[in-house]
Design a protein around this motif. Sequence first.
Motif, mmCIF file in Angstrom:
data_model
loop_
_atom_site.group_PDB
_atom_site.id
_atom_site.type_symbol
_atom_site.label_atom_id
_atom_site.label_comp_id
_atom_site.label_asym_id
_atom_site.label_seq_id
_atom_site.Cartn_x
_atom_site.Cartn_y
_atom_site.Cartn_z
ATOM 1 N N MET A 1 0.828 -1.171 0.000
ATOM 2 C CA MET A 1 0.000 0.000 0.000
ATOM 3 C C MET A 1 0.885 1.251 0.000
ATOM 4 N N ALA A 2 0.525 2.239 -0.787
ATOM 5 C CA ALA A 2 1.237 3.519 -0.777
ATOM 6 C C ALA A 2 0.970 4.223 0.538
ATOM 7 N N LYS A 3 1.926 5.027 1.010
ATOM 8 C CA LYS A 3 1.739 5.720 2.288
ATOM 9 C C LYS A 3 2.288 7.142 2.230
ATOM 10 N N VAL A 4 1.807 7.959 3.116
ATOM 11 C CA VAL A 4 2.270 9.331 3.236
ATOM 12 C C VAL A 4 3.652 9.319 3.888
ATOM 13 N N LEU A 5 4.567 10.159 3.386
ATOM 14 C CA LEU A 5 5.921 10.231 3.911
ATOM 15 C C LEU A 5 6.166 11.489 4.747
ATOM 16 N N GLY A 6 5.256 12.432 4.676
ATOM 17 C CA GLY A 6 5.417 13.668 5.435
ATOM 18 C C GLY A 6 4.477 14.727 4.894
ATOM 19 N N VAL A 7 4.524 15.892 5.486
ATOM 20 C CA VAL A 7 3.708 17.015 5.028
ATOM 21 C C VAL A 7 4.485 17.732 3.933
ATOM 22 N N GLY A 8 3.884 17.845 2.776
ATOM 23 C CA GLY A 8 4.548 18.479 1.646
ATOM 24 C C GLY A 8 4.267 19.964 1.531
ATOM 25 N N GLY A 9 3.325 20.466 2.297
ATOM 26 C CA GLY A 9 3.032 21.893 2.249
ATOM 27 C C GLY A 9 1.804 22.229 3.059
ATOM 28 N N VAL A 10 1.673 23.503 3.356
ATOM 29 C CA VAL A 10 0.494 24.033 4.024
ATOM 30 C C VAL A 10 -0.003 25.159 3.146
ATOM 31 N N PHE A 11 -1.231 25.069 2.685
ATOM 32 C CA PHE A 11 -1.789 26.033 1.746
ATOM 33 C C PHE A 11 -3.075 26.595 2.334
ATOM 34 N N PHE A 12 -3.224 27.916 2.305
ATOM 35 C CA PHE A 12 -4.418 28.534 2.863
ATOM 36 C C PHE A 12 -4.711 29.829 2.124
ATOM 37 N N LYS A 13 -5.946 30.263 2.218
ATOM 38 C CA LYS A 13 -6.376 31.491 1.563
ATOM 39 C C LYS A 13 -6.057 32.693 2.441
ATOM 40 N N ALA A 14 -5.787 33.826 1.800
ATOM 41 C CA ALA A 14 -5.544 35.080 2.511
ATOM 42 C C ALA A 14 -6.223 36.202 1.747
ATOM 43 N N GLU A 15 -6.717 37.187 2.474
ATOM 44 C CA GLU A 15 -7.332 38.354 1.820
ATOM 45 C C GLU A 15 -6.321 39.038 0.913
ATOM 46 N N ASP A 16 -5.081 39.183 1.368
ATOM 47 C CA ASP A 16 -4.001 39.791 0.588
ATOM 48 C C ASP A 16 -2.764 38.931 0.786
ATOM 49 N N SER A 17 -2.587 37.921 -0.059
ATOM 50 C CA SER A 17 -1.524 36.938 0.124
ATOM 51 C C SER A 17 -0.132 37.566 0.085
ATOM 52 N N LYS A 18 0.096 38.522 -0.787
ATOM 53 C CA LYS A 18 1.417 39.158 -0.856
ATOM 54 C C LYS A 18 1.708 39.954 0.408
ATOM 55 N N LYS A 19 0.723 40.676 0.899
ATOM 56 C CA LYS A 19 0.899 41.471 2.124
ATOM 57 C C LYS A 19 1.139 40.568 3.335
ATOM 58 N N LEU A 20 0.350 39.486 3.442
ATOM 59 C CA LEU A 20 0.523 38.578 4.570
ATOM 60 C C LEU A 20 1.878 37.874 4.492
ATOM 61 N N GLY A 21 2.285 37.458 3.302
ATOM 62 C CA GLY A 21 3.605 36.841 3.130
ATOM 63 C C GLY A 21 4.717 37.793 3.522
ATOM 64 N N ALA A 22 4.593 39.065 3.134
ATOM 65 C CA ALA A 22 5.597 40.071 3.493
ATOM 66 C C ALA A 22 5.627 40.278 5.005
ATOM 67 N N TRP A 23 4.459 40.225 5.651
ATOM 68 C CA TRP A 23 4.405 40.377 7.106
ATOM 69 C C TRP A 23 5.177 39.239 7.782
ATOM 70 N N TYR A 24 4.932 38.005 7.382
ATOM 71 C CA TYR A 24 5.639 36.857 7.971
ATOM 72 C C TYR A 24 7.137 36.928 7.690
ATOM 73 N N LYS A 25 7.512 37.411 6.526
ATOM 74 C CA LYS A 25 8.931 37.554 6.192
ATOM 75 C C LYS A 25 9.588 38.584 7.100
ATOM 76 N N LYS A 26 8.939 39.736 7.285
ATOM 77 C CA LYS A 26 9.508 40.807 8.105
ATOM 78 C C LYS A 26 9.581 40.440 9.581
ATOM 79 N N TRP A 27 8.504 39.863 10.124
ATOM 80 C CA TRP A 27 8.422 39.685 11.567
ATOM 81 C C TRP A 27 8.855 38.326 12.080
ATOM 82 N N LEU A 28 8.920 37.303 11.209
ATOM 83 C CA LEU A 28 9.361 35.972 11.648
ATOM 84 C C LEU A 28 10.458 35.383 10.765
ATOM 85 N N GLY A 29 10.904 36.129 9.766
ATOM 86 C CA GLY A 29 11.992 35.623 8.916
ATOM 87 C C GLY A 29 11.586 34.497 7.996
#
Length: 126
Positions: free
Chosen positions: A1-29
């Motif tokens: 049987m095929a099996k999962v090997l790990g989490v390949g990504g976390v994907f979610f919706k954002a009102e402003d994805s570029k702005k939220l991504g920039a926020w996480y980059k600035k404040w959490l690296g």
Amino acid sequence: MAKVLGVGGVFFKAEDSKKLGAWYKKWLGVPAHPEWGASFTPDAVPPGGFTVWAPFKSDTTYFEPSQSSFMINLMVDDLDGALAQVVEGGATVVGEIQDEPYGRFGWFVDPEGNKVELWEPKEEES
């Protein structure tokens, strides 16, 4: 049987994805790229770190005060410093820091209302 090997990504919706991504980059690296997000390679995970996949009951209060049906946990190297940074960036810390045998945890609500769990894994004893 095929099996999962790990989490390949976390994907979610954002009102402003570029702005939220920039926020996480600035404040959490987070190495966020505006077009596709961020990638973390296995060598970036500290000793003692791991990924958890866990469905919760539909009536859980663990994700509150967020109304989202998910919560992202991010591993950090300095929980106290990371919480101070997100507060400086306008986030709201929720709850008290918790110490567990496998590390320390703290929570905040990001600019779009998502509750995020920060985890500083406990260093492995040699």
